[in-house]
Enzyme design. Structure first.
Site, PDB file in Angstrom:
ATOM      1  N   ARG A   1     -14.860  19.059 -45.124  1.00  8.85           N
ATOM      2  CA  ARG A   1     -16.000  18.789 -46.008  1.00  8.85           C
ATOM      3  C   ARG A   1     -16.375  20.037 -46.807  1.00  8.85           C
ATOM      4  NH1 ARG A   1     -20.072  14.811 -47.135  1.00  8.85           N
ATOM      5  NH2 ARG A   1     -18.965  13.298 -45.863  1.00  8.85           N
TER       6      ARG A   1
ATOM      7  N   GLU B   1     -28.585  14.233 -45.607  1.00 11.16           N
ATOM      8  CA  GLU B   1     -28.058  15.588 -45.759  1.00 11.16           C
ATOM      9  C   GLU B   1     -28.251  16.214 -47.140  1.00 11.16           C
ATOM     10  OE1 GLU B   1     -24.407  13.857 -44.198  1.00 11.16           O
ATOM     11  OE2 GLU B   1     -24.064  15.727 -43.127  1.00 11.16           O
TER      12      GLU B   1
END
Lengths: 762, 450
Positions: A306, A708
């Protein structure tokens, strides 16, 4: 009336129960305490647990000899022995003691005799690189020939950035209570984001089939990723203890143990080279990311992926060579934490762009906007940047609403007039990919049940950790069934209601579970429509369910309970399983190409800070946030996620510092040494807004993930700090490792002043 | 007459009497209430930093009876003998949310909810505060929230009006219980709360294992985190001689067992620097329990009180069975965690000679600007032609230095021996110690010195 948290009343009265609150309800419960190794890396030569049994109140001990299955809680590589022969991080548990009281267990643990042979330890990323100590890597994402693009660029720069980790500091520490159930199975109450995996690990350790283990998560007192896999070993120990003693067993880590034992956000070291135009446009970049994975693999691979996916943030990098390694060190095993590597990737490109701006003497916000993705662009892994125009739309709306340009001029005037106090203002964007990058996790199930009185129970695979998932699920269910939200009960998450669930993570809790619940609700309503049509005497297409009433095209309004009861008598099933899988996502890690994300969440933030040149202390004078949340299902919840995510990001970037000493002990292992954001970190002026007209098609109720992405809005504070530091000097790059503590800011100011003096002399 | 030894004690919990016996004296109030099913209070840190365990005491104050929030993880259970304690469970009378609970629930003030009972308790006390001043978020600075970022909690506090006529409000119309003497004993230890100074000193003289305790905000951390056990705690909460406050013409005398909150109440004309300093000194939940004497006697090199008191030229008053003696605070600290106090001594009071300096400041360099332990702290005052400064975080003991302004930086460089640790490097500490003197000169506007 705006929708508030589903458990708000329980929260404010203290009636909402968390796992450890159950302890007092279980007679005969035993308390567990670990025997911890006072070494960072060592071989366990001998352990004798029998002296613990001399301690009054100690009932038994747990060692490898007690394990009926496999004594390992490592999710993927099976690299986390519960009772290790080799100590691989400081304070690693080597055995556990069970006592009638916690005090007895603790004193018993202190009596255990263990002998160790100390071994050399690797404590830093540079040491791991030098020793070639890696869990994984290198992983590559490559677009075009970056080296050639850089060497052909008019300007080049290289640098490094050390990025600190972050302790989750969920207010509720790791906790599990296990007991035998009524038919020789085992029930584990666990504060876990991933009940299914906790179930599987418990089954593995006990040598049982998964169907013998039930895991329930009531709710969590915060998790933030820290309970995605790291709840598992404590659930396994509790289960092993219950299995051995046939009594309930409680494992609850006190804060100082939680901090020394549990993994954190990964520290990263980034090394980079960039080539760019005279106006600051990127031509190419090489980025090497080294993450500190700690002693075991945990989720470090997807975290690193990520980071690699997000080292572009909102910027088109025409040629990019992004490479990553997971370093193996003798520290806690770093794990998921809100953002999941994304923040560590994005901070690198933000750091580079600020360096480019200061190299060229161009305002950083101009360099940023010149590099934005535009409609039609694709990322370095080949995914089209859906809704790229939103980047600029958000940017421009926020610049206007925050009065950015005129405040920037005001900051410059202030700085010219003040020698010891400087202000800085910065604007930064966020683009964050939504979906688990491991495609198979992107599925969810639900079980929705009507009872004959018209009340509804919802079971789904997601866990509640404060993010408001249950609140949104209740909205989705009550609106789609047309019942009052007060008649919908969201059940605690249990593996015996919905099996094989994914972790509640990746911001996708509502996207996945909400869609599964919606699927079940639609099925149920479909079954009720013919029944209702007959009762209100109209065509099925005219039947409406709303606010607990069923209406047709006449004045007649029936309580839904009447329809439900009629359906029951007609032998129509009143429960339905819902299911959802995210469509059209895929990724090939070998080619590093694909469409790993369903969509992107966008946002931007403006922050203005003040720095005290005498100490390096800073405060945030004002912050303006603009986040794309799609059509919000519960605005109070989403606002809380945006503000709270921002605060947590500010903590990570400016305040929260993990310090390991030369022996590998965590020196910041309590609330007195590891400081969380508090009132001083709340910006004096704080404006938070959602992007309007932002429906996200293909997501439940047109909403967008929000857990997030807002964390990275805090980059605006870090960049504003760099702007203020620069104001103490006379130009030049501002190197600032993260977090920007007063000490780091102080030395950065000193460097800026020295550079200014050198320039004046030259 | 000596207080008789008892194997049980009573207190009032949520309005009902509770009898306790057979518990170890270090059992915390938090563990006790949770064991009785009152699980609203949570253990978040066990060291008084997070406030998730906050409960309310009912106390007498200068302004009348008040609700006082405290960290129940740092209260040894016998310390509440004879006292009244309320937990969050008591605040929704007859099931109806109180104003604070309504405001927190309606505005998104809770997310995970784990810290929420503690915030509600702190906010309830602030809502029912008797002094007439606007609600202050600093009242909540001993409570940590990891989810919200605090804005909705601030809004909840600011939305509150005057408390309605509840039974809990009416309770404030009657005085709080007094601190009657206690002599509690179980198989696991003793807890004494003597009623006067002589009895305290006698008890101490009679028991080598005894330990004085006041707010337990320091010893409680040793108990909870390091597993230390004290077989006999002698609480000073009921000793009137240690709880005096006297503002005379020659000096201000502050009793060693006054809590920081009490000092603030009683010293109505305290100089601005005192208010500044107090705001930076721990949190209300701690200040409601922690005493000035405790902060000095524990002799931490990073305690917050010594730097300012050194700058004010403070003296300590030490008592023992033979009488009182005084000594300058600058001579009190002998070494790391060592003081002038000998066995049989007790720190009775702190004296601040008058006139207090006109120009005096307190600065604290720390990672977080409130409720953090200092990396470096400095109290600094203009005294004649000199600067008198007290430093914390610069070596094994707090250090006082007095010098001409131009000579002070050199004196700092040569005298202070800070260490590097997780709070900061030695280089930073030394640099900031000097820099804060420069900040003082800049802010105090004594430009002729620069």
């Amino acid at each position: 009336m705006s929708v508030t948290h589903e458990s708000a009343r329980g929260h404010v009265t203290g009636e909402a129960l968390y796992t450890d609150d159950l302890a007092g309800r279980l007679p005969e419960i035993l308390h567990a305490w670990p025997v911890i190794a006072p070494h960072t890396h060592a071989r366990l030569i001998r352990i004798d647990v029998t002296p613990a049994l001399q301690q009054p109140g100690v009932v038994t001990t747990l060692t490898n000899a007690d394990v009926p299955g496999e004594g390992n809680s490592g999710a993927n590589r099976h690299d986390e022995p519960l009772f290790p022969d080799e100590i691989t991080f400081h304070s690693q548990p080597v055995a556990w003691v069970l006592g009638e009281t916690l005090e007895a267990a603790r004193l018993g643990a202190a009596r255990v005799i263990a002998e160790y042979e100390p071994l050399p330890a690797i404590l830093t990323i540079p040491d791991a690189i030098a020793e070639v100590s890696f869990h994984s890597g290198p992983f590559h994402i490559v677009r075009a020939d970056a080296a050639a693009a850089i060497s052909a660029s008019p300007h080049r720069l290289s640098g490094e950035l050390a990025i600190g980790g972050q302790e989750h500091f969920y207010l509720e520490t790791q906790c599990a209570i296990a007991r035998m159930d009524e038919s020789d199975g085992i029930v584990v109450e666990s504060s876990t984001q991933h009940p299914t995996e906790t179930q599987e690990i418990v089954a593995r350790v006990l040598g049982l089939a998964n169907n013998q283990v039930t895991v329930q998560c009531l709710r969590m007192g915060g998790a933030f990723g820290g309970k995605e896999v790291q709840a598992n070993p404590y659930a396994a120990i509790a289960a092993l203890g219950a299995w051995k003693t046939k009594r309930p067993v409680r494992v609850r880590l006190p804060r100082h143990l939680d901090m020394v034992l549990s993994g954190k956000r990964h520290p990263f070291l980034a090394k980079f080279t960039a080539g760019f135009d005279t106006d600051g446009r990127l031509r190419g970049a090489e980025v090497k990311l080294y993450s500190d994975g700690g002693w075991s693999l945990d989720l470090s691979e997807p975290v690193l992926w990520r980071a690699l996916f997000h080292c572009d943030n909102t910027y088109l990098i025409p040629a990019l060579d992004a490479t990553g390694w997971v370093c193996k060190t003798h520290k806690t095993s770093q794990t998921a934490f809100r953002g999941f590597g994304g923040p560590q990737g994005m901070i690198v490109i933000e750091d580079i762009l600020d360096r480019i701006a200061r190299t060229l003497g161009v305002a950083p916000h101009l360099v940023r906007e010149r590099n934005f993705y535009r409609e039609g662009d694709s990322t370095h892994y080949g995914q089209p940047v859906k809704d790229a125009a939103r980047i600029e739309r958000i940017w421009n709306e926020l610049k206007a609403s925050s009065d950015f340009e005129s405040r920037r001029a005001e900051v410059n005037r202030f700085n010219a007039a003040n020698l010891h106090t400087k202000h800085g203002i910065a604007i930064t964007p966020v683009k964050f990919g939504i979906s688990f990058t491991a495609t198979f996790f992107n599925q969810a199930g639900a079980l929705v049940m009507f009872y004959r009185d018209g009340s509804v129970q919802i079971n789904h695979g997601g866990t509640e950790m404060g993010q408001g998932l249950h609140t949104k699920i209740r909205e989705i269910a009550s609106q789609s069934l047309g019942v009052l939200s007060s008649s919908v009960r969201i059940m605690p998450t249990r593996t015996d209601k919905v099996p094989n669930t994914s972790a509640t993570a990746a911001s996708a809790g509502t996207d996945l579970n909400g869609a599964a619940v919606l699927d079940a609700c639609r099925q149920l309503q479909g079954r009720l429509i013919p029944v209702a049509a007959a009762l209100v005497n109209c065509e099925g297409s005219k039947v409406r369910f709303a606010a607990g009433l069923v209406t047709g095209d006449t004045e007649v309004a029936l309580p839904i309970a009447k329809v439900v009861e009629a359906a029951y008598r007609q032998r129509i099933p009143l429960f339905a399983q819902g299911y959802y899988r995210t469509p059209d996502i895929h990724f090939d890690p070998i080619a590093a190409r694909g469409k790993p994300f369903h969509y992107f969440a966008y946002g931007a933030a403006v922050a203005e800070v003040e720095i005290d040149g005498f100490t390096g202390a800073h405060r945030t004078l004002r912050a303006d946030l603009l986040q794309d949340v799609g059509d919000s299902i519960a605005p109070v919840i989403d606002l809380g996620q945006v503000e709270g995510g921002f605060a947590q990001g500010v903590g990570w970037l400016t305040l929260e510092e993990l310090v390991w000493d030369a022996q590998g002990r965590l020196a910041t292992s309590g609330a007195s040494t590891y400081k969380l954001p508090s009132w001083p970190e709340l910006p004096a002026v704080f404006n938070v807004n959602f992007l309007q007209r932002a429906t996200e098609p293909g997501v439940v109720f047109g909403s967008k993930a929000v857990g997030e992405p807002p964390l990275m809005l805090a980059f605006s504070v870090r960049e504003a700090i760099r702007e203020a530091i620069a104001a103490f000097g006379k130009g030049g790059i501002v190197e600032l490792d993260s977090p920007a503590t007063p000490e780091r800011i102080y030395w950065a100011i000193e460097r800026a002043r020295d550079t200014a003096i050198e320039r004046a002399r030259a | 007459m000596a207080t008789p030894v008892c194997r049980e004690f009573q207190f009032t919990l949520n309005g009902l009497p509770v009898k306790v016996s057979g518990v170890a004296p270090q059992i915390t109030l938090l563990d006790f209430v949770r064991s009785r099913g009152l699980t609203g209070a949570k253990e978040g840190c066990a060291e008084g930093e997070c406030g998730a365990c906050a409960v309310l005491f009912i106390r007498n104050s200068v302004n009348g009876t008040c609700y006082q929030p405290v960290n129940s993880c740092l209260v040894p259970l016998p310390a509440v003998a004879g006292q009244e304690v309320l937990t969050v469970e008591a605040l929704a009378e007859s099931g109806e949310l109180c104003e604070v609970q309504q405001a927190m629930a309606a505005g998104g003030g809770s997310q995970c909810g784990y810290c929420t009972p503690g915030f509600v308790v702190s906010m309830f006390a602030e809502h029912h505060r008797r002094e007439n001043r606007p609600a202050d978020v600093h009242a909540l600075s001993g409570n940590l929230c990891r989810c919200t970022g605090y804005r909705p909690i601030q809004d909840a506090l600011k939305s509150l009006g005057t408390p309605g006529g509840s039974a809990l409000k009416r309770r404030l119309g009657k005085p709080a219980p007094r601190f009657a003497p206690v002599r509690y004993e179980s198989t696991e230890g003793r807890f004494s709360r003597p009623g006067n100074l002589a009895e305290s000193l006698d008890l101490m003289a009679a028991d080598d294992a005894a330990q004085f305790v006041a707010g337990n905000t320091d010893l409680g951390v040793l108990t909870n985190l390091r597993g230390q056990r004290f077989p006999h705690l002698i609480s000073l909460e009921g000793v009137a001689e240690l709880r005096t406050f006297h503002a005379g013409s020659d000096y201000v005398e502050i009793g060693a067992a006054l809590t920081l909150s009490e000092i603030s109440e009683r010293w109505s004309d305290a100089p601005d620097v005192f208010r500044e300093w107090l705001r930076l000194f721990a949190s209300p939940l701690i200040r409601n329990r922690a005493t000035l004497g405790g902060n000095l006697a524990t002799a931490s090199p990073i305690g917050d009180s010594a730097p300012l008191l050194l700058a004010l030229g403070a003296e300590v008053v030490i008592a023992n069975l033979t009488g009182n003696r005084t000594a300058p605070l600058s001579q009190f600290f002998l070494g790391y965690r060592k003081t002038l106090l000998k066995p049989g001594d007790i720190l009775r009071a702190v004296r601040l000679p008058k006139p207090l300096p006109d120009v005096v400041r307190f600065y604290k360099a720390a990672k977080r600007s409130t409720d953090d332990i200092s990396t470096v702290a400095i109290g600094i005052a203009v005294v004649g032609d000199n600067l008198r400064a007290g430093f914390g975080g610069v070596g094994p003991v707090p250090v006082g230095l007095t010098a001409h302004p131009d000579a002070l930086p050199e004196l700092i460089r040569t005298t202070l021996k800070p260490i590097s640790d997780h709070r900061g490097s030695a280089e930073y500490r030394l640099a900031v110690a000097q820099s804060l003197v420069a900040k003082f000169r800049h802010e105090a506007g004594v430009s002729t010195w620069v």
